[in-house]
Design a protein around this motif. Sequence first.
Motif, PDB file in Angstrom:
ATOM      1  N   GLN A 213      11.251 -11.549   2.729  1.00  0.00           N
ATOM      2  CA  GLN A 213      12.535 -11.489   3.404  1.00  0.00           C
ATOM      3  C   GLN A 213      13.571 -12.375   2.719  1.00  0.00           C
ATOM      4  OE1 GLN A 213      12.819  -8.771   5.386  1.00  0.00           O
ATOM      5  NE2 GLN A 213      13.413  -9.914   7.214  1.00  0.00           N
ATOM      6  N   ALA A 214      13.136 -13.503   2.196  1.00  0.00           N
ATOM      7  CA  ALA A 214      14.064 -14.415   1.525  1.00  0.00           C
ATOM      8  C   ALA A 214      14.607 -13.818   0.236  1.00  0.00           C
ATOM      9  CB  ALA A 214      13.379 -15.746   1.236  1.00  0.00           C
ATOM     10  N   GLU A 215      13.867 -12.862  -0.352  1.00  0.00           N
ATOM     11  CA  GLU A 215      14.286 -12.221  -1.600  1.00  0.00           C
ATOM     12  C   GLU A 215      14.249 -10.704  -1.412  1.00  0.00           C
ATOM     13  OE1 GLU A 215      12.711 -14.154  -5.294  1.00  0.00           O
ATOM     14  OE2 GLU A 215      11.375 -15.119  -3.858  1.00  0.00           O
ATOM     15  N   PRO A 216      15.192 -10.150  -0.653  1.00  0.00           N
ATOM     16  CA  PRO A 216      15.126  -8.724  -0.313  1.00  0.00           C
ATOM     17  C   PRO A 216      15.353  -7.790  -1.500  1.00  0.00           C
ATOM     18  CG  PRO A 216      17.199  -9.664   0.429  1.00  0.00           C
ATOM     19  CD  PRO A 216      16.353 -10.813  -0.037  1.00  0.00           C
ATOM     20  N   ALA A 217      15.772  -8.308  -2.642  1.00  0.00           N
ATOM     21  CA  ALA A 217      15.943  -7.464  -3.826  1.00  0.00           C
ATOM     22  C   ALA A 217      14.608  -7.031  -4.413  1.00  0.00           C
ATOM     23  CB  ALA A 217      16.752  -8.212  -4.889  1.00  0.00           C
ATOM     24  N   ARG A 218      13.513  -7.648  -3.991  1.00  0.00           N
ATOM     25  CA  ARG A 218      12.193  -7.297  -4.497  1.00  0.00           C
ATOM     26  C   ARG A 218      11.805  -5.875  -4.102  1.00  0.00           C
ATOM     27  NH1 ARG A 218       8.176 -11.225  -5.617  1.00  0.00           N
ATOM     28  NH2 ARG A 218       8.830 -13.407  -5.480  1.00  0.00           N
ATOM     29  N   SER A 219      10.955  -5.267  -4.918  1.00  0.00           N
ATOM     30  CA  SER A 219      10.330  -4.004  -4.535  1.00  0.00           C
ATOM     31  C   SER A 219       9.345  -4.270  -3.403  1.00  0.00           C
ATOM     32  CB  SER A 219       9.612  -3.396  -5.737  1.00  0.00           C
ATOM     33  OG  SER A 219       8.962  -2.203  -5.383  1.00  0.00           O
ATOM     34  N   TRP A 220       8.937  -3.189  -2.747  1.00  0.00           N
ATOM     35  CA  TRP A 220       8.041  -3.366  -1.610  1.00  0.00           C
ATOM     36  C   TRP A 220       6.585  -3.579  -2.002  1.00  0.00           C
ATOM     37  CZ3 TRP A 220       9.273  -5.131   2.751  1.00  0.00           C
ATOM     38  CH2 TRP A 220      10.477  -4.818   3.369  1.00  0.00           C
ATOM     39  N   ILE A 221       6.160  -3.129  -3.177  1.00  0.00           N
ATOM     40  CA  ILE A 221       4.741  -3.241  -3.520  1.00  0.00           C
ATOM     41  C   ILE A 221       4.546  -3.930  -4.868  1.00  0.00           C
ATOM     42  CG2 ILE A 221       2.563  -2.008  -3.901  1.00  0.00           C
ATOM     43  CD1 ILE A 221       3.494  -1.997  -1.006  1.00  0.00           C
ATOM     44  N   SER A 222       4.880  -3.269  -5.967  1.00  0.00           N
ATOM     45  CA  SER A 222       4.550  -3.828  -7.278  1.00  0.00           C
ATOM     46  C   SER A 222       5.280  -5.132  -7.556  1.00  0.00           C
ATOM     47  CB  SER A 222       4.859  -2.809  -8.385  1.00  0.00           C
ATOM     48  OG  SER A 222       6.222  -2.455  -8.375  1.00  0.00           O
TER      49      SER A 222
END
Length: 447
Positions: A213-222
């Motif tokens: 949540q703190a880094e929402p730019a991340r992809s959801w899995i890889s």
Amino acid sequence: MARMKSKAAGLALMVGLYAANAAGQGDSLGADEIAAAIVQMTTPVWTGPRTPVPSETPRPVEASMTIPSETRLVTLHAPPQTPEATLTKALQALEEAHDALSAMGWPAPLPDGSLGGGPELDLYLADADRPTAAYADGLATWSFLDRASTFAIVSPATPDQALEACVTAAYAEALLLSMDPAEARTWRRATAAWLTWVVTGRFGCEDAVFEQQAEPARSWISGAAEDGAGGAMLLGYLSARHDGPKREFVRDAWLLSSQRTWEGDGLRAEPDLWAAIETSIARSGDRLLMNVRDLAVQRWFVGRGTRQAPFVRAIDGDARVPAERTLHRMPTRAVVTTPLEAFGSSYVLVADDAWGPGRRLRVWLNGEYGVRWSLAAVQLDPDGNEIRRVAAPSTEGNPTAYVPVELTDDTRALLLVVTNLSSRLPDADEPDANRRAFEVVVDRAND
């Protein structure tokens, strides 16, 4: 003479006659090699992607104390100096994880051929040099589908308050590795973290949802936090949207992605879990991209507002996504240089002092080329609840979008949610080549 019914039968007869003739003449002409070559030419060969076979890992040797469960096929191993209270708590968590996942219909891990002293699933409370996770003994060659013999390790340095969640996550990972050794480790981590949340209320051993949540730019899995564990929130959302009370959606997707590798090196990698989930959602009349777009908005309300969806309300309110920018004037342009990974999102707030007395706004999105983009404008009331939402159609070849916004009298902020929808379905076995940045422009409309 009966007519041949296939080319393969004709070839087989020809090889047989050739071999008999060669044997009669004492002529070693390699008939066996010719037969093998013909079989190889006439047998279908898998040409899709493959993943490596899980590495065979030695089991901890210092865990000489064995504590089998009296009623379940699980066994705890630990060094002799382990405190009694820790052993009791760990065994109880292991049994409860076994019971909870069995009740949800997940298959038990395969028997390991008594590698730990019996056929049970073995969990070792030992080996601080290896992370808490599941490990493989090797493939189960007798199984029809690709399966593996597995065990789990939980670090002896695990804090007491995290022991239950870490044991549950390790057991779940061992089950998933046994169930489909071809699936990406990040998917196992995400699924195990979600299952741990279902059982214990905590998202895995590391509680990776806070970082996700703190880094929402991340992809959801890889690209998710803690080597994939942050993707548990995606699975929780999909379960809440598509499941019945038994939470069958994620389990069935894992079963759908299972396969059998008959030949060659490595394991067949398709269908993977992304493909299984997309297919399952499509069969229900829904679309995966619509789910991704809605989750991008819903995750904003963790810890915010008073009218949250049940799934959002169940997540710790401290796990909030941050606003990338807050805008206080118009016209204005916000350039977001932090690239979004596939299915990652970013949030821009427009404060009510930016638009003044006017109630009509215009919002443009300009994204980098190569991916599809989603733009949603969400009006928020004084308590931070959603009043109204308008979304532009997801972009295709042209990475621009536009939405007109008619503000209500109760609107106190406008939330702009931008999501990278990627150029294709993600693949957890491949690096993300779809990271892109964007900008938004906001202006008043002419009344």
